[in-house]
Design a protein around this motif. Structure first.
Motif, PDB file in Angstrom:
ATOM      1  N   GLY A  53       0.778  -1.214   0.000  1.00 63.22           N
ATOM      2  CA  GLY A  53       0.000   0.000   0.000  1.00 63.22           C
ATOM      3  C   GLY A  53       0.821   1.281   0.000  1.00 63.22           C
ATOM      4  O   GLY A  53       0.253   2.375  -0.034  1.00 63.22           O
ATOM      5  N   SER A  54       2.127   1.168   0.001  1.00 61.33           N
ATOM      6  CA  SER A  54       2.984   2.367   0.017  1.00 61.33           C
ATOM      7  C   SER A  54       3.270   2.818  -1.409  1.00 61.33           C
ATOM      8  O   SER A  54       2.893   2.173  -2.376  1.00 61.33           O
ATOM      9  CB  SER A  54       4.295   2.043   0.740  1.00 61.33           C
ATOM     10  OG  SER A  54       4.994   1.014   0.036  1.00 61.33           O
ATOM     11  N   ASN A  55       3.977   4.031  -1.541  1.00 58.44           N
ATOM     12  CA  ASN A  55       4.412   4.545  -2.831  1.00 58.44           C
ATOM     13  C   ASN A  55       5.780   3.974  -3.182  1.00 58.44           C
ATOM     14  O   ASN A  55       6.600   3.708  -2.303  1.00 58.44           O
ATOM     15  CB  ASN A  55       4.486   6.066  -2.799  1.00 58.44           C
ATOM     16  CG  ASN A  55       3.116   6.694  -2.591  1.00 58.44           C
ATOM     17  OD1 ASN A  55       2.114   6.116  -2.981  1.00 58.44           O
ATOM     18  ND2 ASN A  55       3.081   7.868  -1.977  1.00 58.44           N
ATOM     19  N   THR A 102       6.581   5.440 -11.473  1.00 58.82           N
ATOM     20  CA  THR A 102       6.074   5.645 -10.121  1.00 58.82           C
ATOM     21  C   THR A 102       4.772   4.864  -9.937  1.00 58.82           C
ATOM     22  O   THR A 102       3.890   4.877 -10.800  1.00 58.82           O
ATOM     23  CB  THR A 102       5.836   7.126  -9.853  1.00 58.82           C
ATOM     24  OG1 THR A 102       7.070   7.841 -10.032  1.00 58.82           O
ATOM     25  CG2 THR A 102       5.323   7.358  -8.450  1.00 58.82           C
ATOM     26  N   PHE A 103       4.629   4.213  -8.736  1.00 55.88           N
ATOM     27  CA  PHE A 103       3.424   3.485  -8.338  1.00 55.88           C
ATOM     28  C   PHE A 103       2.893   4.114  -7.067  1.00 55.88           C
ATOM     29  O   PHE A 103       3.603   4.199  -6.046  1.00 55.88           O
ATOM     30  CB  PHE A 103       3.729   2.001  -8.104  1.00 55.88           C
ATOM     31  CG  PHE A 103       4.225   1.286  -9.320  1.00 55.88           C
ATOM     32  CD1 PHE A 103       3.344   0.694 -10.213  1.00 55.88           C
ATOM     33  CD2 PHE A 103       5.584   1.203  -9.584  1.00 55.88           C
ATOM     34  CE1 PHE A 103       3.830   0.042 -11.331  1.00 55.88           C
ATOM     35  CE2 PHE A 103       6.053   0.545 -10.701  1.00 55.88           C
ATOM     36  CZ  PHE A 103       5.174  -0.049 -11.588  1.00 55.88           C
ATOM     37  N   ASN A 104       1.661   4.583  -7.116  1.00 56.10           N
ATOM     38  CA  ASN A 104       1.066   5.191  -5.928  1.00 56.10           C
ATOM     39  C   ASN A 104       0.622   4.162  -4.904  1.00 56.10           C
ATOM     40  O   ASN A 104       0.495   4.483  -3.720  1.00 56.10           O
ATOM     41  CB  ASN A 104      -0.123   6.060  -6.327  1.00 56.10           C
ATOM     42  CG  ASN A 104       0.316   7.251  -7.168  1.00 56.10           C
ATOM     43  OD1 ASN A 104       1.409   7.795  -6.961  1.00 56.10           O
ATOM     44  ND2 ASN A 104      -0.516   7.649  -8.130  1.00 56.10           N
ATOM     45  N   ASP A 105       0.352   2.936  -5.322  1.00 55.19           N
ATOM     46  CA  ASP A 105      -0.091   1.866  -4.408  1.00 55.19           C
ATOM     47  C   ASP A 105       0.583   0.580  -4.838  1.00 55.19           C
ATOM     48  O   ASP A 105       0.372   0.101  -5.952  1.00 55.19           O
ATOM     49  CB  ASP A 105      -1.608   1.709  -4.452  1.00 55.19           C
ATOM     50  CG  ASP A 105      -2.123   0.740  -3.392  1.00 55.19           C
ATOM     51  OD1 ASP A 105      -1.310   0.146  -2.664  1.00 55.19           O
ATOM     52  OD2 ASP A 105      -3.373   0.552  -3.308  1.00 55.19           O
ATOM     53  N   THR A 106       1.407   0.069  -3.973  1.00 56.12           N
ATOM     54  CA  THR A 106       2.154  -1.138  -4.307  1.00 56.12           C
ATOM     55  C   THR A 106       1.308  -2.409  -4.235  1.00 56.12           C
ATOM     56  O   THR A 106       1.819  -3.498  -4.495  1.00 56.12           O
ATOM     57  CB  THR A 106       3.356  -1.286  -3.353  1.00 56.12           C
ATOM     58  OG1 THR A 106       2.874  -1.281  -1.991  1.00 56.12           O
ATOM     59  CG2 THR A 106       4.338  -0.159  -3.538  1.00 56.12           C
ATOM     60  N   SER A 107       0.028  -2.254  -3.892  1.00 55.96           N
ATOM     61  CA  SER A 107      -0.825  -3.449  -3.822  1.00 55.96           C
ATOM     62  C   SER A 107      -0.976  -4.100  -5.183  1.00 55.96           C
ATOM     63  O   SER A 107      -1.164  -5.316  -5.298  1.00 55.96           O
ATOM     64  CB  SER A 107      -2.203  -3.074  -3.272  1.00 55.96           C
ATOM     65  OG  SER A 107      -2.088  -2.538  -1.966  1.00 55.96           O
ATOM     66  N   SER A 108      -0.867  -3.280  -6.250  1.00 59.54           N
ATOM     67  CA  SER A 108      -1.006  -3.819  -7.602  1.00 59.54           C
ATOM     68  C   SER A 108       0.328  -4.152  -8.248  1.00 59.54           C
ATOM     69  O   SER A 108       0.383  -4.537  -9.407  1.00 59.54           O
ATOM     70  CB  SER A 108      -1.749  -2.808  -8.480  1.00 59.54           C
ATOM     71  OG  SER A 108      -1.031  -1.582  -8.539  1.00 59.54           O
ATOM     72  N   VAL A 134       6.607  -7.408  -1.867  1.00 58.03           N
ATOM     73  CA  VAL A 134       5.656  -6.554  -1.169  1.00 58.03           C
ATOM     74  C   VAL A 134       5.146  -7.312   0.045  1.00 58.03           C
ATOM     75  O   VAL A 134       4.747  -8.473  -0.054  1.00 58.03           O
ATOM     76  CB  VAL A 134       4.493  -6.153  -2.087  1.00 58.03           C
ATOM     77  CG1 VAL A 134       3.499  -5.261  -1.347  1.00 58.03           C
ATOM     78  CG2 VAL A 134       5.017  -5.440  -3.320  1.00 58.03           C
ATOM     79  N   GLY A 135       5.147  -6.691   1.223  1.00 67.04           N
ATOM     80  CA  GLY A 135       4.681  -7.343   2.434  1.00 67.04           C
ATOM     81  C   GLY A 135       4.309  -6.346   3.501  1.00 67.04           C
ATOM     82  O   GLY A 135       4.137  -5.152   3.248  1.00 67.04           O
TER      83      GLY A 135
END
Length: 927
Positions: A53-55, A102-108, A134-135
C-alpha cells in the motif's frame, strides 16, 4: 556470455520456477568487446522489499558507453510489469540517460519489473529487470502464556504460546526471550510453528521474565513482558490407577486412586465427576468435599443397580495454577434394591360373545432401571370384585407385562406388584368401572413441536390422573396400543413413545377419578406430514355422450402420509387444454359434464395434503357417439314407419286382390262348362242358345280366342257362310295379346298360320311354338248318345312322340286302318302347301259346301304352344254329326256360326290324333 544478477529477497513461499524466472534476466542491448557481453543499464533500487500500500519509484539508468554505440536514449525506454506494459502516464524522463516509473499503491505491483527499449528495426530489447517484494511489517505478539508441566521423567519444563498476529507475506522470525533478574538466557527459537516454544530445566521459587520478539525485512515488534514464579503456573498430571468398588449400601460407590506428585513438592485438591452410563450429562461432587489431599472418596445418593462412569482430576491446593487433565474413565455398578414404585397399569375391554361377560386385557409397563432397582422376576396381579359382585379375590403370578381375563360385567379393583431379588414394589391400583359415567375431556388437540407430538385437552374437575393411549394406524399391522399416565393437574403433554413422521396416530385421552373414569376422546394426528406416496387411480363407472361418472378408492393410511385435504381431477382431450376440478376428499365419485361426444379424454387425479400433492396414473376413456335414448328415438320411429308401410301394403294388396290375381294367377276357364262340350254331330244343326239360357254361365271360360275350321281343299263355302269368320278377326284384334288357338295341320304336318288381322291375307304369326290345345271327349249328356266334345286345356306341354308311335304301331284295329285311309285322302295333297293362308283354305271349304259337305269341320282354338294339336278318339265312339261351328270370344262366350248344310262326315272319316292327357266333361286332370 550472459551476465546475471542475484536478487536479494523473494516472496516467501514462491516456487523454484518463479525464482529462476526472476533471478535470471537477459540484457538485450549488447556491446561486444573481447568476447564479453556488458549491460547497457540498470534499475535502482535493486530488489526492493516494499510495504503493502505504500508509494514506490524505480529508476532505469543507461550507461554512457552504450549511448553512441546503440543510439539508445531514456525517451525510448518502455516499462513493463510481469510482461504487461505500464501506462506512460507513470513514466518520467529525468535526463537523456535516466527514466523513472512511479506506483502510488504497491498493492497492484507484481514481479518482475523491467525496462526495455526499441532498437533498430523496432525490435524490443530488454535492458534490465528486478524482483519486487511486497509485504507487511510484523505485529506485536499477543496473549503470551506459559505452563509448567511434569514430564514422564519427573522433570519440570515450561511451554509458552502466543498469538503471532497478522500474516506479513514476508519471512518473519519469532524469538522467545526470558531472563532472571540478574541472568539472561539464550533465546528460544520455535522449531515447527511460530506461536510456541518450550523451555527445559525450570526452576521454582525464582521470578522469571518472559517476552516474544518478531522481526522481518520491514521491521520488528515485541510482546508484553511477563514476570512470574514457575511454581504458580504448574499443571499437575492427573491421578492414575482409578478404581470403583461397591459399598455396603445400594446407593454408595467408593473410588480410590494414586497421585503422581508427592505431597512434599506440593499439596493437591481434587475434582470428581460421574454419570449414568446411558446418559451424556456429567454430575460433579461438590468441590468443598474434595478440597483436601486424599487418595479415595465415597460417593453417595446413587441409584440402586445402576451403572455409573467416573473420572477425576487435581490441581495445587491453593488454587494457583491449572487443573490437570481428567483421568481415564472407570465404570462401577451399585447393588440391587427393592423396586421404588409399582408398574403403571391400564386395560382394554372387549365385548365377549356372552353379553354377561367382558374380555379384559390388563397391561402394565416395565419399570425403568432406576425404578426397578434390580431384575424384575415376576408380577403379582390381584383382582377384587366390588359389590354387588361377591367373588373372592383372584391372584395371578406372571412374568409378562399383560394378562387377559374373562370377567363378569361389574366393577373391579386391580392391583399389580413387581418383585425382584430384594423385595416387592408398592402396589399399583386400577379401578375398572362397569361404565364410563364420569365427565370426559373436551377440545382434544395435537401440535408437532420440537420433533415431538404434543397433546392438549380441556380438563374436567377433580381429575386424579390422565391415561393417554395412542397407536400407529397401518394397513399392514394391527394398531398396537401404547399409553402413558400423566398427573391430574396438567392439561397437555408430549407423547413419550417413538413417534415417527408421515405416520398417522390415533390418540385417546381418558380422565381418571377417585371413583371412576370418564369416556375417552380420540383424535388423529401426524408428527410431520408429507406428500402422498401415490395418487388415486381413477376409473369410469359410466360413460355417456356428454358426461362421464368417475370413481376411485381412498388412499390407504400408509399411502396418505398426511391428512388428505382435497382431490383434483385433471382431464383433457388429445389436442385440448387441461381442465382442473376440485373434489371434496370424502367423495369417491364425481360426474364430469359438458363433454364432447365421441371424443377421447385423458384423466388423472391428484391427492393433496398440507405438504403437497401427488398425481395418480393417467386413464383414458371415449365418450359415446349417441346419448341415452337417442338410438331408441331413431330406431323405434323407423321400425314403426316400416311396420306401417308393410300394413298399408298388405291392405292395398287385399283391396286389389282381383287385379293382382288377374296378372299373377289368370282365371282358367272350365272346359267342362263350355258349349262345345254339348256339341254332337247327331244333334240337329241349329241350337239356339241365348245368353240367358246358355248351359254354362259367363266366367266358366277364362279365355277362348280362335276357332279354326278346316275342310277338304277341293270344297269351299259361300261368302255368306264366311260371316262367322268375321267374328274371328274382331276377336283377334281385341284379344290377340292373351288369346290361345289351335294351329297346325290336322295331319300333324307343317304348322299352319292362324287368322290374320288383315283381309288381304297377310302372313300371320307362326303358332307352332306354343299351342293351347283341346281334346274331343265322348260322353253322354242328358241320356243322349255320347258325342265328341271339344274341351279347352291351358297346358302347353308338347306332345310326346312316344305316344304317337304307340298308337301308330297298334296293329289289327279297324280304326287304325280308317285313320290311315282318311289321312291319305285328305292330307296327302297338302303336304307341300303348309304355308298356304288360312282364308284360302277357308274359301275352298265354302266352295265344297255348295254341293255337298264332304269334309268335316274341325274346331281349332288359336294359342301359343310348342306342339301342334291332335285329337284322341276314344275306342267306343259313335258316329256324330257336326251341325255347326262353334266360336268362342275373348270374354269366354260361345259364338255359334250359321249352320253349314251338307253332308257331315262320319266318325270314321274324322281326323284322329293323340293328346298327352285325357280331359273329360267337368274338368281336366293336370299332367
Amino acid at each position: 556470455m550472459h551476465r546475471t544478477r542475484i536478487l536479494s529477497n523473494m516472496f516467501s513461499g514462491w516456487s523454484w520456477a518463479v525464482h529462476c524466472l526472476y533471478l535470471f534476466l537477459n540484457i538485450c542491448s549488447f556491446e561486444v568487446s573481447g568476447g564479453l557481453v556488458q549491460s547497457c543499464g540498470h534499475i535502482i533500487p535493486e530488489s526492493p522489499v516494499l510495504a503493502l500500500g505504500s508509494n514506490f519509484t524505480a529508476l532505469c539508468i543507461l550507461n554512457e558507453s552504450c549511448l553512441d554505440f546503440g543510439n539508445i536514449y531514456a525517451s525510448q525506454i518502455i516499462w513493463k510489469m510481469k510482461n504487461k506494459v505500464i501506462p506512460k502516464e507513470q513514466y518520467r524522463e529525468i535526463n537523456r540517460t535516466v527514466s523513472s516509473v512511479t506506483f502510488n499503491d504497491t498493492s497492484s505491483l507484481a514481479s518482475p519489473l523491467t525496462c526495455n527499449v526499441l532498437a533498430d528495426g523496432q525490435i524490443e530489447q530488454n535492458i534490465y529487470g528486478i524482483s519486487v517484494t511486497v509485504g507487511l511489517p510484523p505485529e506485536k505478539p499477543k496473549n503470551l502464556s506459559c505452563i509448567v508441566y511434569l514430564s514422564p521423567k519427573v522433570e519440570w519444563y515450561m511451554n509458552c504460546t502466543w498469538n503471532p498476529g497478522r500474516h506479513t507475506f514476508l519471512d518473519t522470525r519469532f524469538r522467545l526471550k526470558y531472563m532472571w533478574p540478574r541472568e539472561t538466557f539464550p533465546d528460544c527459537i520455535p522449531e515447527y510453528v511460530n506461536n510456541s516454544c518450550t523451555i527445559s530445566d525450570v526452576q521454582f521459587f525464582v521470578n522469571l521474565e518472559v517476552w516474544v520478539e518478531a522481526a522481518n525485512a520491514l521491521g520488528k515488534a515485541e510482546s508484553d513482558h511477563l514476570v512470574f514464579d514457575p511454581i504458580e503456573i504448574v499443571k499437575p498430571p492427573p491421578p492414575r490407577n482409578l478404581s470403583v468398588n461397591s459399598g455396603i449400601l445400594p446407593t454408595v460407590l467408593k473410588l480410590s486412586w494414586e497421585n503422581q506428585i508427592s505431597t512434599v513438592v506440593m499439596e493437591l485438591k481434587f475434582n470428581i465427576r460421574y454419570r449414568i452410563s446411558s446418559d451424556t450429562n456429567w454430575m460433579e461432587v461438590p468441590p468443598e468435599d474434595t478440597a483436601s489431599p486424599r487418595t479415595s472418596f465415597s460417593i453417595q445418593g446413587l441409584r440402586p443397580y445402576t451403572e455409573y462412569v467416573f473420572s477425576i482430576r487435581c490441581m495445587k491446593e491453593d488454587g494457583v495454577g491449572f487443573w490437570s487433565d481428567w483421568s481415564e474413565e472407570q465404570i462401577g455398578v451399585t447393588t440391587e434394591d427393592k423396586p421404588s414404585k409399582g408398574p403403571t397399569i391400564w386395560r382394554t375391554i372387549d365385548v365377549s360373545p356372552s353379553p354377561a361377560f367382558w374380555i379384559v386385557r390388563l397391561m402394565w409397563k416395565a419399570l425403568e432401571p432406576f425404578e426397578a432397582n434390580g431384575v424384575i422376576l415376576q408380577y403379582e396381579v390381584t383382582i377384587r370384585a366390588k359389590p354387588p359382585l361377591s367373588h373372592p379375590p383372584s391372584r395371578y403370578n406372571v412374568t409378562t407385562t399383560s394378562l387377559t381375563l374373562k370377567l363378569p360385567n361389574g366393577t373391579y379393583e386391580v392391583t399389580v406388584v413387581a418383585h425382584n431379588r430384594v423385595g416387592a414394589s408398592p402396589p399399583s391400583v386400577l379401578l375398572i368401572p362397569s361404565s364410563n359415567s364420569k365427565a370426559p375431556v373436551k377440545n382434544i388437540r395435537t401440535l408437532p413441536k420440537d420433533g415431538k407430538l404434543w397433546v392438549g385437552w380441556t380438563a374436567p374437575n377433580n381429575v386424579l390422573k390422565y391415561v393417554i393411549e395412542w397407536c400407529l394406524m397401518s394397513n399392514s399391522s394391527d394398531c398396537i396400543t401404547e399409553w402413558q399416565t400423566e398427573p391430574g393437574n396438567i392439561q397437555g403433554t408430549y407423547l413419550k413413545g417413538d413417534i415417527k413422521p408421515f405416520k398417522c396416530y390415533l390418540i385417546t385421552v381418558y380422565p381418571l377419578f377417585a371413583d371412576g373414569q370418564g369416556s375417552g376422546q380420540s383424535v388423529k394426528a401426524y408428527l410431520q406430514q408429507g406428500r402422498p406416496s401415490k395418487g388415486p387411480t381413477v376409473q369410469t363407472k359410466k360413460v355417456g355422450k356428454a358426461e362421464a361418472v368417475l370413481t376411485w378408492n381412498h388412499l390407504t393410511v400408509d399411502e396418505q402420509n398426511g391428512f388428505i385435504r382435497s382431490y383434483t381431477i385433471l382431464y383433457k382431450t388429445v389436442d385440448g387444454n387441461e381442465t382442473a376440478v376440485s373434489v371434496d376428499p370424502s367423495k369417491t365419485e364425481y360426474t364430469l359434464s359438458s363433454l364432447t361426444s365421441d371424443t377421447l379424454y385423458t384423466v388423472r387425479m391428484m391427492a393433496y395434503t398440507d405438504a403437497g400433492g401427488r398425481s395418480g396414473p393417467d386413464f383414458t376413456f371415449t365418450t359415446q357417439k349417441f346419448g341415452r335414448g337417442e338410438i331408441e328415438a331413431i330406431v323405434v320411429p323407423v321400425c314403426l314407419a316400416f311396420l306401417l308401410i308393410v300394413l298399408l301394403g298388405v291392405l292395398f294388396c287385399f283391396n286389389k286382390r282381383d287385379l293382382i290375381k288377374k296378372h299373377i294367377w289368370p282365371n282358367v276357364p272350365d272346359p267342362s262348362k263350355s258349349n262345345i262340350a254339348q256339341w254332337s254331330p247327331q244333334v240337329p244343326a241349329k241350337h239356339d242358345f241365348s245368353s240367358k239360357d246358355q248351359m254354362y254361365p259367363e266366367g266358366s271360360f277364362t279365355d277362348v280366342s280362335v276357332v279354326e275350321i278346316e275342310a277338304d281343299d277341293k270344297k269351299s263355302f259361300s261368302e255368306q257362310d264366311l260371316k262367322p269368320f268375321d267374328l274371328l278377326k274382331k276377336e283377334k284384334s281385341t284379344s290377340e295379346g292373351h288369346s290361345s288357338g289351335i294351329g297346325g295341320s290336322s295331319c300333324m304336318s307343317s304348322p299352319r298360320q292362324s287368322v290374320s288381322d288383315s283381309d288381304e291375307g297377310e302372313t300371320t304369326q307362326n303358332t307352332s311354338s306354343t299351342v293351347q290345345y283341346s281334346t274331343v271327349v265322348l260322353n253322354g249328356y242328358r241320356d243322349q248318345t255320347p258325342v265328341q266334345v271339344f274341351s279347352r286345356s291351358e297346358s302347353t306341354q308338347p306332345l310326346l312322340d312316344s305316344e304317337e308311335r304307340l298308337e301308330d304301331h297298334a296293329g289289327g284295329s279297324d280304326s287304325t286302318t280308317q285313320r290311315q285311309h282318311y289321312f291319305k285322302q285328305h292330307c296327302g295333297q297338302d303336304e307341300t302347301k303348309t304355308e298356304r293362308p288360312f282364308f284360302e283354305r277357308a274359301k275352298q271349304i265354302i266352295s265344297a259346301n255348295e254341293e255337298d259337305l264332304a269334309g268335316f269341320a274341325q274346331l281349332q282354338i288359336s294359342g301359343q304352344s310348342s306342339q301342334p294339336l291332335g285329337f284322341e278318339l276314344e275306342e267306343n265312339t259313335q258316329e256324330a254329326a257336326l251341325p255347326d261351328v262353334l266360336q268362342t270370344s275373348s270374354e269366354g262366350q260361345t259364338v255359334r256360326p250359321e249352320t253349314v248344310e251338307g253332308n257331315i262326315p262320319s266318325v270314321d272319316e274324322m281326323p284322329k290324333s293323340y293328346l298327352p292327357q285325357t280331359v273329360r266333361q267337368g274338368g281336366y286332370m293336370p299332367q
